[in-house]
Design an enzyme around this catalytic site. Structure first.
Site, PDB file in Angstrom:
ATOM      1  N   GLY A 165       0.829  -1.207   0.000  1.00 24.37           N
ATOM      2  CA  GLY A 165       0.000   0.000   0.000  1.00 24.37           C
ATOM      3  C   GLY A 165       0.858   1.250   0.000  1.00 24.37           C
ATOM      4  N   THR A 198       1.261   3.600   2.278  1.00 20.37           N
ATOM      5  CA  THR A 198       2.032   3.869   3.501  1.00 20.37           C
ATOM      6  C   THR A 198       3.223   2.924   3.580  1.00 20.37           C
ATOM      7  OG1 THR A 198      -0.142   4.327   4.487  1.00 20.37           O
ATOM      8  CG2 THR A 198       1.758   4.402   5.949  1.00 20.37           C
ATOM      9  N   ALA A 231      -2.847  -0.061   7.145  1.00 19.98           N
ATOM     10  CA  ALA A 231      -4.176  -0.637   7.392  1.00 19.98           C
ATOM     11  C   ALA A 231      -5.222   0.284   6.790  1.00 19.98           C
ATOM     12  CB  ALA A 231      -4.419  -0.792   8.888  1.00 19.98           C
ATOM     13  N   LYS A 249      -7.873  -4.806   6.809  1.00 17.45           N
ATOM     14  CA  LYS A 249      -6.864  -4.693   5.770  1.00 17.45           C
ATOM     15  C   LYS A 249      -7.396  -5.333   4.483  1.00 17.45           C
ATOM     16  CE  LYS A 249      -2.586  -5.458   6.604  1.00 17.45           C
ATOM     17  NZ  LYS A 249      -2.338  -4.282   5.721  1.00 17.45           N
ATOM     18  N   GLY A 255      -5.993  -2.956  -0.726  1.00 17.76           N
ATOM     19  CA  GLY A 255      -5.172  -3.180  -1.917  1.00 17.76           C
ATOM     20  C   GLY A 255      -5.230  -4.608  -2.419  1.00 17.76           C
ATOM     21  N   GLU A 309      -0.590 -10.751   3.478  1.00 21.94           N
ATOM     22  CA  GLU A 309      -0.350  -9.881   4.641  1.00 21.94           C
ATOM     23  C   GLU A 309      -0.642 -10.633   5.931  1.00 21.94           C
ATOM     24  OE1 GLU A 309      -1.320  -5.553   2.565  1.00 21.94           O
ATOM     25  OE2 GLU A 309      -2.923  -6.596   3.604  1.00 21.94           O
TER      26      GLU A 309
END
Ligand code: 5RP
Length: 226
Positions: free
Chosen positions: A33, A35, A87, A98, A101, A107
């Protein structure tokens, strides 16, 4: 600070947190993602301080490799000391949604084998009760209709994510309007539906540390505080 600056700030905070623990053998779990991408870009600056990474998606693997960071198969690397990921939502107990994406399965696997899961997020992700963000579930394609009907029985509104295929060759259904006031119970109910590979609730294995970007700086919230 705008949202991008908050993401960079929490990524830097995560790097500052793990850096004293890194050595030449360290393999870091890395999420997916925007972040997580900020974190990957910062990792590139210290790539001689650790061995490599395990990626939670093909996109993350590509970004890591583009920085010259070796990417390992989880089977030859686990257990991992740290997993750093973003998240879509978190509550104060560090239970997460989550999968925005679509990388939720890998994950969840990487989170499961990591000793410390550090969630990095800007303050817009912190909610009282999870579920305003539609909950993603990864589904084996032939089970799409069946899973949809089971989700309706649980009170949710299933929406097929058109044109999206996961790295594992499956589809995503996003569940709207589901009551997630009891996240562990909902996670377990969804786990029991045949055809769902993974659901995006990270409640049975929440994050251990939340680094939350706020206008007043990065707040550090550990699970024990919750
Ligand atoms: C991907 C994820 C991401 O962590 C989540 O969607 C957050 O992404 P971003 O940092 O871009 O807001 O779960 O599957």
């Amino acid at each position: 600070m705008n949202q991008d600056e908050l993401k960079k700030a929490v990524a830097q905070a995560a790097l500052d947190y793990i850096r004293p623990h890194l050595d030449q053998d360290s393999i870091i779990g890395v999420g997916t993602g925007s972040t997580a991408n900020c974190f990957i870009d910062l990792l590139a600056n210290v790539r001689n301080d650790f061995d490599g990474a395990v990626a939670s998606s093909d996109a993350t693997a590509e970004r890591l490799k583009s920085h010259g960071i070796p990417v390992y198969d989880l089977n030859s690397a686990a257990p991992l000391e740290f997993y750093v990921d973003g998240a879509d939502e978190t509550n104060e107990h560090l239970e997460l949604i989550k999968g925005g994406g679509g990388a939720l399965t890998r994950e969840k696997i990487v989170a499961a084998v990591s000793k410390t899961f550090i969630c990095i997020a800007d303050e817009s992700k912190l909610v009282g009760i999870l579920g305003e963000f539609p909950l993603p579930v990864e589904v084996v394609p032939m089970a799409r209709s069946y899973v949809g009907r089971e989700i309706v029985k649980l009170g949710g509104d299933p929406v097929y994510r058109e044109g999206f295929i996961t790295d594992n060759g499956n589809i995503i259904i996003d569940i709207h309007n589901l009551d997630i006031s009891r996240p562990i119970q909902v996670e377990e109910k969804l786990n029991n539906i045949v055809g769902i590979v993974t659901n995006g609730l990270f409640a049975r294995r929440p994050a251990d540390l939340l680094l939350l970007g706020t206008a007043d700086g990065v707040k550090s919230i550990s699970r024990q505080d919750g």
